[in-house]
Design a protein around this motif. Structure first.
Motif, PDB file in Angstrom:
ATOM      1  N   TRP A 122      68.670  43.681  17.301  1.00 37.30           N
ATOM      2  CA  TRP A 122      67.523  44.210  18.021  1.00 37.30           C
ATOM      3  C   TRP A 122      68.020  44.720  19.382  1.00 37.30           C
ATOM      4  O   TRP A 122      68.651  43.952  20.109  1.00 37.30           O
ATOM      5  CB  TRP A 122      66.529  43.054  18.207  1.00 37.30           C
ATOM      6  CG  TRP A 122      65.208  43.433  18.721  1.00 37.30           C
ATOM      7  CD1 TRP A 122      64.929  43.971  19.942  1.00 37.30           C
ATOM      8  CD2 TRP A 122      63.952  43.303  18.049  1.00 37.30           C
ATOM      9  NE1 TRP A 122      63.583  44.180  20.053  1.00 37.30           N
ATOM     10  CE2 TRP A 122      62.958  43.791  18.919  1.00 37.30           C
ATOM     11  CE3 TRP A 122      63.566  42.822  16.794  1.00 37.30           C
ATOM     12  CZ2 TRP A 122      61.608  43.801  18.577  1.00 37.30           C
ATOM     13  CZ3 TRP A 122      62.229  42.841  16.465  1.00 37.30           C
ATOM     14  CH2 TRP A 122      61.259  43.315  17.329  1.00 37.30           C
ATOM     15  N   PRO A 123      67.739  45.976  19.746  1.00 35.65           N
ATOM     16  CA  PRO A 123      68.179  46.471  21.051  1.00 35.65           C
ATOM     17  C   PRO A 123      67.652  45.554  22.153  1.00 35.65           C
ATOM     18  O   PRO A 123      66.487  45.153  22.121  1.00 35.65           O
ATOM     19  CB  PRO A 123      67.519  47.852  21.170  1.00 35.65           C
ATOM     20  CG  PRO A 123      67.250  48.269  19.766  1.00 35.65           C
ATOM     21  CD  PRO A 123      66.980  47.004  19.005  1.00 35.65           C
ATOM     22  N   SER A 124      68.504  45.215  23.098  1.00 37.35           N
ATOM     23  CA  SER A 124      68.102  44.228  24.110  1.00 37.35           C
ATOM     24  C   SER A 124      68.776  44.509  25.435  1.00 37.35           C
ATOM     25  O   SER A 124      69.612  45.405  25.547  1.00 37.35           O
ATOM     26  CB  SER A 124      68.462  42.822  23.640  1.00 37.35           C
ATOM     27  OG  SER A 124      69.817  42.550  23.936  1.00 37.35           O
ATOM     28  N   ARG A 125      68.423  43.724  26.428  1.00 37.85           N
ATOM     29  CA  ARG A 125      69.026  43.841  27.754  1.00 37.85           C
ATOM     30  C   ARG A 125      70.344  43.089  27.866  1.00 37.85           C
ATOM     31  O   ARG A 125      70.925  43.017  28.944  1.00 37.85           O
ATOM     32  CB  ARG A 125      68.056  43.286  28.810  1.00 37.85           C
ATOM     33  CG  ARG A 125      66.740  44.027  28.893  1.00 37.85           C
ATOM     34  CD  ARG A 125      65.822  43.370  29.912  1.00 37.85           C
ATOM     35  NE  ARG A 125      64.461  43.842  29.756  1.00 37.85           N
ATOM     36  CZ  ARG A 125      63.987  44.945  30.316  1.00 37.85           C
ATOM     37  NH1 ARG A 125      64.761  45.672  31.075  1.00 37.85           N
ATOM     38  NH2 ARG A 125      62.734  45.316  30.105  1.00 37.85           N
TER      39      ARG A 125
ATOM     40  N   GLU B  40      59.791  33.515  24.217  1.00 32.34           N
ATOM     41  CA  GLU B  40      58.554  34.203  23.843  1.00 32.34           C
ATOM     42  C   GLU B  40      58.854  35.600  23.297  1.00 32.34           C
ATOM     43  O   GLU B  40      59.992  36.064  23.378  1.00 32.34           O
ATOM     44  CB  GLU B  40      57.650  34.302  25.065  1.00 32.34           C
ATOM     45  CG  GLU B  40      57.263  32.944  25.624  1.00 32.34           C
ATOM     46  CD  GLU B  40      56.289  33.068  26.787  1.00 32.34           C
ATOM     47  OE1 GLU B  40      55.076  33.064  26.556  1.00 32.34           O
ATOM     48  OE2 GLU B  40      56.766  33.169  27.930  1.00 32.34           O
ATOM     49  N   GLY B  41      57.815  36.266  22.802  1.00 35.43           N
ATOM     50  CA  GLY B  41      57.988  37.603  22.222  1.00 35.43           C
ATOM     51  C   GLY B  41      58.726  38.558  23.150  1.00 35.43           C
ATOM     52  O   GLY B  41      59.545  39.357  22.708  1.00 35.43           O
ATOM     53  N   GLY B  42      58.450  38.448  24.456  1.00 34.78           N
ATOM     54  CA  GLY B  42      59.100  39.334  25.421  1.00 34.78           C
ATOM     55  C   GLY B  42      60.598  39.123  25.519  1.00 34.78           C
ATOM     56  O   GLY B  42      61.331  39.987  26.010  1.00 34.78           O
TER      57      GLY B  42
ATOM     58  N   ILE C 238      62.565  38.755  22.906  1.00 31.80           N
ATOM     59  CA  ILE C 238      63.267  39.330  21.746  1.00 31.80           C
ATOM     60  C   ILE C 238      64.127  40.516  22.190  1.00 31.80           C
ATOM     61  O   ILE C 238      65.290  40.598  21.823  1.00 31.80           O
ATOM     62  CB  ILE C 238      62.281  39.724  20.618  1.00 31.80           C
ATOM     63  CG1 ILE C 238      61.489  38.490  20.140  1.00 31.80           C
ATOM     64  CG2 ILE C 238      63.022  40.333  19.442  1.00 31.80           C
ATOM     65  CD1 ILE C 238      60.438  38.800  19.083  1.00 31.80           C
ATOM     66  N   PRO C 239      63.588  41.442  23.026  1.00 27.91           N
ATOM     67  CA  PRO C 239      64.468  42.482  23.567  1.00 27.91           C
ATOM     68  C   PRO C 239      65.035  42.091  24.930  1.00 27.91           C
ATOM     69  O   PRO C 239      65.510  42.956  25.651  1.00 27.91           O
ATOM     70  CB  PRO C 239      63.525  43.694  23.694  1.00 27.91           C
ATOM     71  CG  PRO C 239      62.153  43.122  23.835  1.00 27.91           C
ATOM     72  CD  PRO C 239      62.163  41.710  23.329  1.00 27.91           C
TER      73      PRO C 239
ATOM     74  N   ALA D 173      56.889  40.759  14.190  1.00 25.06           N
ATOM     75  CA  ALA D 173      57.487  41.139  15.474  1.00 25.06           C
ATOM     76  C   ALA D 173      58.371  42.367  15.316  1.00 25.06           C
ATOM     77  O   ALA D 173      58.298  43.312  16.109  1.00 25.06           O
ATOM     78  CB  ALA D 173      58.300  39.971  16.046  1.00 25.06           C
TER      79      ALA D 173
ATOM     80  N   GLY E 248      57.607  45.883  17.154  1.00 26.48           N
ATOM     81  CA  GLY E 248      58.570  46.493  18.067  1.00 26.48           C
ATOM     82  C   GLY E 248      58.886  47.922  17.646  1.00 26.48           C
ATOM     83  O   GLY E 248      58.877  48.845  18.464  1.00 26.48           O
TER      84      GLY E 248
ATOM     85  N   ALA F 233      57.919  51.318  19.775  1.00 26.20           N
ATOM     86  CA  ALA F 233      58.946  52.283  20.173  1.00 26.20           C
ATOM     87  C   ALA F 233      58.595  53.673  19.664  1.00 26.20           C
ATOM     88  O   ALA F 233      58.726  54.669  20.388  1.00 26.20           O
ATOM     89  CB  ALA F 233      60.308  51.845  19.645  1.00 26.20           C
TER      90      ALA F 233
ATOM     91  N   ILE G  68      68.250  53.362  21.460  1.00 29.19           N
ATOM     92  CA  ILE G  68      67.256  52.649  20.633  1.00 29.19           C
ATOM     93  C   ILE G  68      67.211  53.194  19.204  1.00 29.19           C
ATOM     94  O   ILE G  68      66.348  52.846  18.423  1.00 29.19           O
ATOM     95  CB  ILE G  68      65.848  52.706  21.268  1.00 29.19           C
ATOM     96  CG1 ILE G  68      65.394  54.163  21.456  1.00 29.19           C
ATOM     97  CG2 ILE G  68      65.802  51.966  22.589  1.00 29.19           C
ATOM     98  CD1 ILE G  68      63.928  54.281  21.850  1.00 29.19           C
TER      99      ILE G  68
END
Lengths: 377, 377
Positions: free
Chosen positions: A148-151, A234-236, A238-239, A256, A260, A264, A299
């Motif tokens: 999953w694309p993330s920070r 939490e859901g936030g 995930i990315p 989820a 997402g 997007a 993404i």
């Protein structure tokens, strides 16, 4: 090493010899063309790659003949049947023999290939994988893991399960954590990976009972399992960058994932509309194109194409049904990485070790109970 | 009309007389300033609006004195206590008396105001609302409904529950469908609203048992409930245009909501980085600014600020904790719309009618069973 020789042959170490992948050439939305093109693309970059391609022999032979790089590195196995996207998993389990999907799994089952790749029907592929490869000893529910694309600095998080099974109890979630940790180490080279358990809040008292139980199981095994446990996320997240691996049940994970993707895609369309609004904004869009392409690349689901089936005797990479050559090549690259790392043997070893620890704890508890209460001696 | 007189006074019809909202001025991240500013902003646009503001009297009086529009339209109720974001709901339930949150709910309970608005702690607000307002007759679990940017012509979908309760059985999900349908009709003017039940696939055999039961309950009541039922929907449909109302349990809804918000925020940051990449892209960003602002406006959470607590004797609008004046004003506007439509009485009537239909069906079934089997006559 206690692993069977046939697996060791297929999961060769780096530089040792060719790593062979088993490719289901059929069942994707675009037919075998992009599949063969994707294998070719990967083969050009990676001299260690070899393939067994499954599908109608004549059709595949014609496609492979056009690709010089594949010459001598690509065996074709004739399989006339094709699993359609609309086929029900239960039907495919009964009547799937002779399909390219079935044949692709057989090569992994027989130890000829370390990992299978398919663009076909997800439900059918999981059902066939369960009956043909069977679950790893000690695994109750296999899982599907995705990137999953993330920070995070590696650019992606692992999330599992995203839909192999709609239910998961505390012990299943614990096993997902072990599998996800192995995936992050071998697929993303994150060591030690940080594991988060998905919930509706980060406080320890939150959520359903099975989550609180899973929380303690995952936490207590962190040192033995070579991962960090960051607790509930939490859901936030995930990315986000709080965890590298997000553990959840297949129902929540599936919702989820699709939420997402849908979000997007909605933002992408809104962005296009915003740039079409006035002549000036259309000009701006032209200038902004390189920037938007950079965004797109970060993404683009094709770059991280591949859900991985975990918890089976053999690894299966599920590519998007609509995959083009670039996306197939991404799935092949992931499959190579996992095969090359001896991924499946590592997962099996972690599951077995955790079971042993749990067994030991039960015995210690039983002895402890006896000693303190004076009963059951 | 069987509704009590005190509710009718607060939920006056359009043009009849002032609609009074009860505002918790404290408990948000930014203190009472943006709350009073937001009320002022709404009051300037809408001459029918009146407020009861709850919080420390001196502080509020000073803030209100600066706003001419609020003169004569804003009553202040002294409440010195403030519920903090970190307070546990259970503590607030025991010791919350005397807080601005408690006081704001009392005005709804006493029929002085039709709807309460608060920027405070969500868990505490739901817990206090449950004990002070109590559940509507026949409702087992209240729900929190939110608006979600979507491809629909109205620009938003309703989703519920997003976190009032982590569990929901088939009958709860059915009631969420009724509440969500009312919300879509009265908050978004969609008539008839299309209801979708969130699942991991759209086929009727998919998902958990309670979802299949809820599917049939919602489908069978569509005509009486004045909605369309589109069946199962997936995560990608939450921002989509297949349904206007997405029904799910509070665990899944909460994860989906936060995943969507997290994804939108990640893409926003990636977009900013993409535009900072080269001097040319920074120039492009300048030209693209109006377009990006248009996008921003369409997905700005402040424009749809307000989760609505449904299934209680009185409506509560929960604004974001970090709401600024514009966001508070959006929550106030939503509260006005719902109060003006007599929303809560309509929800109560739908729940009661559905219960009556279910009771009738049970009686018919009992009689039918007797007639066909010859037993239990």
């Amino acid at each position: 090493m206690t692993a069977p020789t046939r697996q060791t042959a297929a999961e060769a170490g780096p530089g040792d010899r060719r790593v062979v992948l088993s490719i289901d050439a059929m069942g994707g939305d675009r037919g075998p063309g992009p599949v063969v093109a994707g294998c070719d693309r990967s083969a050009r970059k990676n001299p260690d790659l070899g393939f067994i391609l499954h599908g109608p022999e004549d059709e595949l032979r014609a496609l492979v003949a056009k690709r010089k790089t594949l010459r001598g590195r690509c065996e074709i196995r004739n399989a006339e049947g094709v699993v359609a996207m609309t086929d029900k998993p239960s039907q495919v389990m009964r009547r799937g023999k002779g399909t390219s999907m079935w044949s692709a799994l057989e090569s992994v089952r027989d130890g000829e290939a370390a990992v299978a790749v398919s663009c076909g029907n997800t439900g059918a592929l999981m059902a066939l994988s369960m009956v043909r490869l069977r679950k790893l000893p000690g695994v109750n529910r296999p899982a599907i893991g995705v990137l999953w694309p993330s920070r995070n600095k590696q650019g992606f998080n692992v999330m599992l399960d995203v839909g192999a099974d709609v239910r998961a109890d505390a012990h299943d979630l614990f096993q997902y954590a072990l599998m996800g940790a192995s995936y992050a180490r071998n697929g993303l080279h994150v060591d030690p990976p940080r594991i988060g358990l998905l919930n509706v809040g980060t406080e320890e008292h939150k959520g359903r009972q099975e989550l609180r139980e899973a929380h303690d199981l995952i936490r207590n095994h962190a040192q033995n399992g070579r991962y960090e446990f960051v607790g509930f996320v939490e859901g936030g997240d995930i990315p986000g960058n709080r965890a590298d691996v997000i553990v959840t049940d297949g129902f929540t994970g599936n919702v989820a994932l699709k939420t997402g993707e849908g979000t997007a895609s909605l933002i992408g369309d809104f962005l296009k509309e915003a740039f079409k609004y006035t002549p000036l904004s259309r000009l701006a869009a032209l200038l902004a194109l390189p920037s938007l392409r950079r965004l797109q690349k970060r993404i683009d689901p094709r770059r991280v194409n591949g859900g991985v089936f975990l918890g089976l005797n053999g690894t299966v990479v599920k590519s998007h049904g609509s995959a083009d050559a670039m996306a197939v090549s991404a799935a092949v690259k992931l499959a190579f990485k996992l095969a090359n790392a001896g991924f499946n043997q590592k997962v099996a070893a972690h599951i077995a070790a955790a079971a042993q620890v749990a067994e030991q704890a039960r015995e210690d508890n039983a002895q402890g109970d006896g000693a303190t209460t004076g009963e059951h001696i």
